[in-house]
Design an enzyme around this catalytic site. Structure first.
Site, PDB file in Angstrom:
ATOM      1  N   GLU A  14     -10.701  -4.806   6.739  1.00 31.00           N
ATOM      2  CA  GLU A  14      -9.622  -4.082   7.297  1.00 31.00           C
ATOM      3  C   GLU A  14     -10.215  -3.224   8.574  1.00 31.00           C
ATOM      4  OE1 GLU A  14      -6.874  -2.504   3.980  1.00 31.00           O
ATOM      5  OE2 GLU A  14      -8.861  -2.388   3.440  1.00 31.00           O
ATOM      6  N   ARG A  74      -3.788   7.395   3.111  1.00 31.24           N
ATOM      7  CA  ARG A  74      -4.810   6.841   3.832  1.00 31.24           C
ATOM      8  C   ARG A  74      -4.501   7.131   5.105  1.00 31.24           C
ATOM      9  NH1 ARG A  74      -9.165   3.437   3.746  1.00 31.24           N
ATOM     10  NH2 ARG A  74      -9.223   3.175   1.505  1.00 31.24           N
ATOM     11  N   GLU A 124      -0.805  -8.355  -3.154  1.00 35.59           N
ATOM     12  CA  GLU A 124      -1.259  -7.226  -3.982  1.00 35.59           C
ATOM     13  C   GLU A 124      -0.589  -6.877  -5.222  1.00 35.59           C
ATOM     14  OE1 GLU A 124      -3.513  -2.824  -3.896  1.00 35.59           O
ATOM     15  OE2 GLU A 124      -3.321  -3.916  -2.086  1.00 35.59           O
TER      16      GLU A 124
END
Length: 1347
Positions: A1279, A898, A820
């Protein structure tokens, strides 16, 4: 000169190398001994289907079939091998078959290729050719294999995407006993209970066609051996075996003598020469350890080294006999001889089950295993304990026999064999009556793993009195060692329980292992030696019991399972999903289990990855110079030596960057190439550019870097002590924490550590830059999830506008978040080199380079304080979370955010105070990884939930149910839960797993077994979907209709195996109401869809699907008038009519997720678009003496909304679960206190293998779930399932609790993740572990540290 025949003279001139590849003759006149078959296939023959995954024979991506004519038996022998290790010079007279040689899209797929494609066994596809060739080779050897044969064939292959289940079950069709009804087997028929649910049993997915580019392929080859490539008749001759060969390369020479006299003459001349048979050790040393051997000798054609003979003492094997041949010979002996004679043989055969994979065993020689003198060799302890005799020779008839005893290994990698001597053969002895012999091994992974400790133990009894004893242990010293005193002390002793107690003390004295010893895990390793002896003792005692020779020493029934050899049943599974409505048009693919659009290409090796792109004219290769210090000032970088080496064109460093050297996805706090200081080992300092990768890498290793070392910070705890953080902590606060604790009946505190994880995508980072030499333009092909970020950073580094840079992404061989952002640090230097030199430049990292520099999942440390009532209801939670960020910020802030969002798990807690701290350390910069902090937060939640249940003595199930969220509840970050299906998933999982009944069975098993324990656990997951950075929740799409009616789609998402392009074609097909055969996605490029978000956060189908849907709806509206005018026409007619009416047939569309945004200061807003839910139940069995475990069963229920493609979604669930299983149970990063990464390849870092699939593996998609916040009511799935593997972790913990309960140990204990064999064993405290208490922290320097 082809070679000299029948002469004892050594060749003086370079020989021609002759072999066949896919039936075509290859003649090489200038063979280099250091060139591998893989390099030759890919570079010289342009057969790129065979992949480079690791370069050390540990992943199987490079598997090929090699065929050899045996003139003695007049038969052809086929075997699989690792092309990355096979020296090209070893192939003279052999035939090689690659994946391209057995089938293709154009000429038809081989049944093996067809089956893996149809069974959804290929996702990213990078491992697929190697798996295909392992299966193909097996069928050439055993046309009708058993399931055990198939499972064994894949011991040397790895896959990071699929979870293995679809591959194994797809290939079941090739086994004996397959139902003659095939797809019409009754097990594959729909349920008859009236609902629209269909089970996929044993991998049969009811799909009749393979999809290739959206087209159905019916011309697949039958399973017919006549279709297989024939062995070249020209090789059916002894001619090639009789030739003495000599090859001279750039740095090394290679001899292949054909007589023992020639071999001894060469060894006399070149005593330092390495003898090479399979190259499984030397090849790794050359590739990964920078070793150089000027002279290599292949003894593969010396008759004396190939012979196998039997006499009254035992069986004598030539030193060049392969491990596969050893295995076959011993198996035959075991079948033919009395049991009392073959005890050693049985132990060797059992050990060979776990010795590497077939690709290694097929070529590795017995002699090499001995002469490399590895301290953790699997066979040397057995050979020493058995008293194997070695027969060596030197020039001049100097022969001698050397016993393998305590005097054989003189030191690390040193033996009693003289430099000018050659090991000719070894004799493995028979055993006699009352002689017992067993081998033992413990590793991180059962299959293809290096031992932590291994052992061979032998005893000869007279009655129940010890007359002889021999023991040898590997992994306890720099050499394989024999506890001589313990062996002597045993002589004359009675075989009873007191011997075990005394042997514990004897072994401790003979095998001291001080804290901090190389390899670490000293207490565990010492405990294993005693555990192994105890297992041996019990096994022998059971035999004595059966012979009534035990003198009252009976083995308790609860102890008997400790003696069982490891066995695992073949996989059995079901996959249940909702069928589409019977009224859905046949051409509407949505909700149907279509195959991955590239599966067939991947199975044939025709799918193109970055390193497969055909070479451009004047193309160069780049190799990086990495820092070897974790924290230091750069005093000097001297590349002068490198510039003089062959093929070198240039060296670049920070000085060569015309634009910005600083970058970062959020904050620009990292250099592309270090200028003044390095902040981690593996940081890029510069790069060498040369004509070949080999030349570039060799030269890069000669660049001299001078450092002034600074003190590094490596671990979280070191960072806390040094107050080393990035910025201020994040805080989420809800309710009144103080009041919550006041109203609680109980308050507990604890801490937990969760280790990091290496992405281990099979395709390492790769980039290819082509300068256009006009207006500063440059084109790049990159293995990246983030083409827009790559474009932007390349432009900034080159100081040009972004519109001059075009990034292409065809596909990736896996990503998982690792590509990423981190791909940028490799792509930018490649672009700089290409721009500077005006020539194309390519770079693909070796596995070790990738692992030391690219970063991984963040290690986490958490401290919790929880208040709860006596019935288990939680009132207050205080959490302090710490993340090991590494040397730059990268994406670490959103990762910990997160984690904080997910630290509630699935539980409603009214009063919460959570802080998150980012620890600045001197390790590689950790980054995005599937789950992105979610698994770490969830792990904290399930840890404190388990602690509560244990503290109250209640069932963890009850505690979870009491606190579980329900519809309309507010999370601790004040988001309302809408369409909350967690309880539906929970109840369905409990029911389909038969949890209550199996829990009782587990209790019964544990009451009847002391040294084997089982545990069962049910774990839920709630995973928020969206980027938490609001601006990233956007996507674009370009949909174009051509005059022939075909449709080309470009969108911002990248394909890394997750089936994104396949799903997007299904979305377009539904919206446009045309078949998928008319739709194509070529690649992702920045000049078709600009400013794209990375393919990440599980949101790519949601975002890009909505953009595509919008574009298609616009186009459909434009086409509609022509459909109305010509209702009897077809799509092509309407498109042409629109074209001639000057209607635009292309649309660029855009989508942004509505109603998103969150404010930490006020704890308000909506960080997530919606939540994906799931529940898993797993049952595990552990070996309390070794820490080994196996997963007996896993049941998963997952809420995916209305699935766009159930086959792809189930594949994502299984793949994520398996990757999570590695995170929770196996994959341990090991780094020294000064920042050196030990786990830098598959040899030291173990991901799950084929043998780690749960024996029973059931996946069910929750039916009748509708999600109105995503495309066509689907849900993101990439995920969320990963954390469900925590069900295995907590099941193992449950089993450990039972073991601890047997000896009165506390039920509350800290078990960090991953739950490696070491941690499981040492948590099962007993009389053996008590002998090895952990030394005080700070009293020694550990070999590796907890990051």
């Amino acid at each position: 000169m082809e070679g000299q025949h029948g002469s004892d003279a050594l060749p003086q001139n370079t020989s021609s190398l002759i072999f066949y590849v896919n039936g075509k003759k290859v003649v090489v006149s200038d063979s280099d001994p250091e060139t591998t078959l893989l390099q030759f296939l890919r570079i010289n023959l342009r057969l790129t289907g065979t992949k480079l995954g690791c370069g050390e024979g540990g992943c199987g991506a490079c598997t090929v079939m090699i065929s050899k004519y045996d003139s003695h038996t007049n038969k052809i022998r086929h075997f699989s091998a690792n092309a990355c290790l096979a020296p090209i010079c070893s192939l003279h007279g052999l035939a090689v078959t690659t994946v391209e040689g057995i089938g293709s899209i154009k000429h038809g797929l081989h049944p093996v290729q067809e089956k893996i494609a149809k069974s959804h066994g290929s996702q990213c596809g990078f491992c697929t050719p190697g798996i295909v060739m392992s299966m193909y080779t097996l069928l050439r050897i055993i046309p009708n294999p058993t399931m055990k044969d198939i499972e064994s064939a894949f011991e040397g292959n790895l896959c990071r995407c699929t979870g293995y289940r679809p591959i194994l079950e797809g290939f079941k069709d090739f086994t004996k006993g397959t139902c003659a009804m095939g797809e019409n087997c009754c097990r594959n028929q729909p349920k008859v209970n009236g609902d629209c649910e269909r089970p996929l049993t044993n991998g049969h997915d009811l799909i009749d066609q393979v999809m290739v580019n959206g087209n159905q392929q019916d011309n697949l080859l039958p399973k017919d051996s006549t279709q297989d490539p024939i062995f070249p008749p020209q090789l059916r001759t002894k001619k090639y075996d009789d030739q003495n060969l000599y090859y001279k390369g750039e740095r090394s020479v290679w001899y292949r003598p054909t007589s023992l006299e020639q071999l001894l003459e060469l060894k006399e001349r070149h005593p330092a020469a390495r003898l090479v048979v399979g190259n499984t050790e030397v090849g790794v040393e050359i590739k990964l350890k920078n070793m150089h051997y000027p002279v290599m000798i292949s003894p593969s054609h010396i008759p004396e080294l190939q012979e196998v003979t039997t006499d009254e003492d035992g069986i004598t094997f030539g030193a060049s006999v392969t491990l596969t041949q050893l295995d076959e010979t011993l198996h035959n002996a075991i079948d033919a001889m009395p049991e009392q004679k073959t005890a050693v043989f049985r132990a060797i055969v059992e050990m060979l089950r776990w010795f590497a994979g077939h690709q290694i065993r097929n070529v590795a020689a017995i002699g090499g295993n001995i002469m490399t003198a590895s301290p953790i060799s699997d066979l040397n302890p057995l050979f020493m304990a058995a008293g194997v005799k070695l027969h060596v020779a030197a020039k001049g008839g100097k022969n001698r026999t050397i016993p393998m005893d305590e005097h054989f290994f003189l030191g690390y990698r040193k033996t009693a064999v003289h430099p000018n001597e050659v090991l000719v053969s070894l004799t493995i002895p028979f055993t006699q009556k009352n002689e017992y012999f067993y081998g033992y091994k413990q590793a991180y992974r059962r299959e293809d793993d290096i031992a932590i400790v291994n052992a061979g133990i032998r005893v000869l009894l007279e009655g129940n009195i010890v007359r002889e004893m021999r023991m040898a242990f590997g992994g306890m010293a720099p050499t394989t060692v024999m506890p001589v005193n313990a062996m002597k002390q045993a002589i004359g002793r009675e075989w009873n329980d007191s011997l075990v107690s005394d042997m514990t003390r004897f072994l401790m004295d003979d095998l001291p292992l001080p804290a901090g010893s190389p390899g670490g895990m000293t207490e565990y390793r010492s405990t294993l030696t005693i555990s192994f002896f105890f297992k041996f003792y019990l096994t022998v005692q059971l035999s004595l019991n059966n012979q009534n020779l035990a003198n009252g020493n009976k083995v308790p029934s609860s102890y008997r399972s400790a003696t069982d050899q490891f066995q695992k049943d073949s996989i059995n599974s079901t996959q249940i999903y909702e069928e589409v409505d019977p009224g859905q048009p046949a051409d509407d693919p949505l909700g149907r289990p279509l195959n991955h659009m590239s599966a067939a290409k991947q199975a044939t090796g025709e799918a193109t990855y970055v390193d497969d792109i055909p070479p451009y004219k004047d193309e160069l290769q780049l190799a990086f110079v990495f820092s070897t210090k974790a924290h230091a000032k750069l005093l000097d970088v001297d590349a002068s030596a490198a510039m003089t080496m062959p093929g070198v064109v240039d060296f670049i460093s920070a000085k060569d960057i015309p634009g910005h050297n600083m970058w970062g996805p959020i904050e620009h706090d990292e250099e592309f190439m270090a200028s003044e200081k390095v902040v981690c080992m593996g940081q890029i300092i510069g790069a060498v550019i040369a004509d070949t990768q080999t030349h570039a890498q060799r030269a890069a290793k000669t660049v001299q870097v001078k450092y002034e070392e600074l003190t590094p910070i490596i671990t979280i705890k070191e960072a806390i002590a040094a107050n080393s953080y990035y910025g201020e902590p994040r805080v989420i606060k809800k309710g009144n924490l103080e009041e919550g604790f006041k109203m609680s009946d109980h308050v507990i505190e604890g801490e937990i550590h969760m280790g990091g994880q290496e992405h281990f995508y099979l395709e390492t980072h790769a980039s290819f830059a082509v300068p256009k030499n006009e207006d500063g333009e440059l084109e790049m092909w990159a293995s990246t999830q983030n083409p827009a970020e790559t474009q932007m950073m390349v432009a900034q580094a080159l100081d040009v506008a972004e519109n001059k840079i075009v990034i292409h992404v065809k596909r990736m061989g896996g990503g998982f978040g690792g590509k990423e952002t981190r791909s940028v640090i490799y792509s930018v230097p490649v672009a700089i080199a290409a721009a500077k030199l005006g020539r194309p430049v390519k770079c693909m990292l070796d596995r070790d380079e990738d692992m030391i520099s690219s970063g991984g999942r963040h290690p986490f440390y958490g401290k919790y304080k929880v208040g709860f009532s006596k019935d288990g209801k939680i009132h207050a939670l205080q959490l302090d979370i710490y993340s090991n960020v590494g040397c730059s910020l990268d994406l670490s802030r959103p990762v910990i955010e997160r984690a904080m969002f997910h630290c509630d798990g699935c539980y409603n807690i009214p009063n919460v105070y959570v802080t998150g701290r980012l620890c600045r350390t001197n390790i590689h910069s950790n980054t995005a990884f599937r789950g992105f902090g979610g698994p770490q937060g969830n792990f904290l939640s399930e840890t404190y939930m388990t602690h509560i249940a244990t503290a109250l003595g209640m069932s963890p199930i009850k505690i979870r149910e009491i606190n579980m969220y329900k519809e309309g509840d507010l999370t601790h970050f004040n988001q309302v839960l809408e369409k909350c299906n967690i309880r539906r998933c929970w109840d369905e999982c409990l029911q389909c797993s038969d949890f209550q009944s199996r829990s009782r069975d587990v209790e019964i098993f544990n009451s009847e077994n002391r040294w084997k324990k089982r545990g069962i656990s049910v774990i839920p997951v709630k995973f928020g979907i969206s980027f938490t950075a609001t601006f990233m929740n956007q996507a674009g799409a370009l949909v174009m209709i051509y005059r022939d009616g075909s449709v080309l789609i470009a969108h911002g998402g990248t394909e890394m195996g997750q089936g994104l392009h396949t799903k997007m074609i299904q979305v377009a097909s539904r919206t446009l109401k045309i078949p998928v055969s008319k739709i194509h996605i070529s690649e992702t490029t920045t000049n078709t869809v600009p400013n794209t978000s990375p393919t990440a956060a599980s949101a790519s189908s949601d975002l890009n699907g909505m953009a595509i849907k919008d574009a298609c709806e616009t186009l459909l509206k434009r086409i509609e008038p022509y459909r109305a005018k010509d209702p009897k026409g077809d799509w092509d007619d309407w498109v042409n009519a629109a074209f001639f009416d000057r209607v635009s047939l292309s649309v660029s569309s855009f989508y942004k997720t509505p109603d998103l945004g969150y404010d930490f200061d006020t704890n308000s807003g909506r960080p997530f678009n919606y939540f994906t839910y799931g529940v898993a139940c797993s049952e595990v069995e552990i070996d309390c003496l070794t820490g080994d475990h196996k997963v007996l069963r896993t049941d998963i229920v997952m809420d995916v909304g209305l699935s766009l493609n159930p086959a792809i979604d189930i594949g994502q669930i299984e793949g994520a679960f398996t990757q999570g299983y590695g995170l929770m149970m196996m994959e341990q990063q090991k780094m020294s206190p000064n920042g050196f990464l030990f786990t830098r390849g598959p040899g030291a870092y173990k991901i799950p293998g084929f043998g780690d699939v749960p024996v029973q593996f059931n996946v069910s998609l929750l039916k009748s779930s509708v999600n109105n916040r995503a495309v066509y009511s689907s849900k993101a799935i990439g995920e969320p399932p990963l954390f469900l593997a925590a069900s295995v972790f907590f099941a193992a913990k449950d089993a450990i609790m039972s073991a601890r309960g047997d000896v009165g140990k506390a039920q509350v204990f800290q078990l960090n993740s991953p739950a490696t064999p070491e941690r499981i064993r040492m948590a099962c405290e007993d009389q053996f572990t008590e002998q090895f208490p952990s030394p005080a922290e700070g009293s020694y320097k550990p070999w590796f540290v907890e990051l």
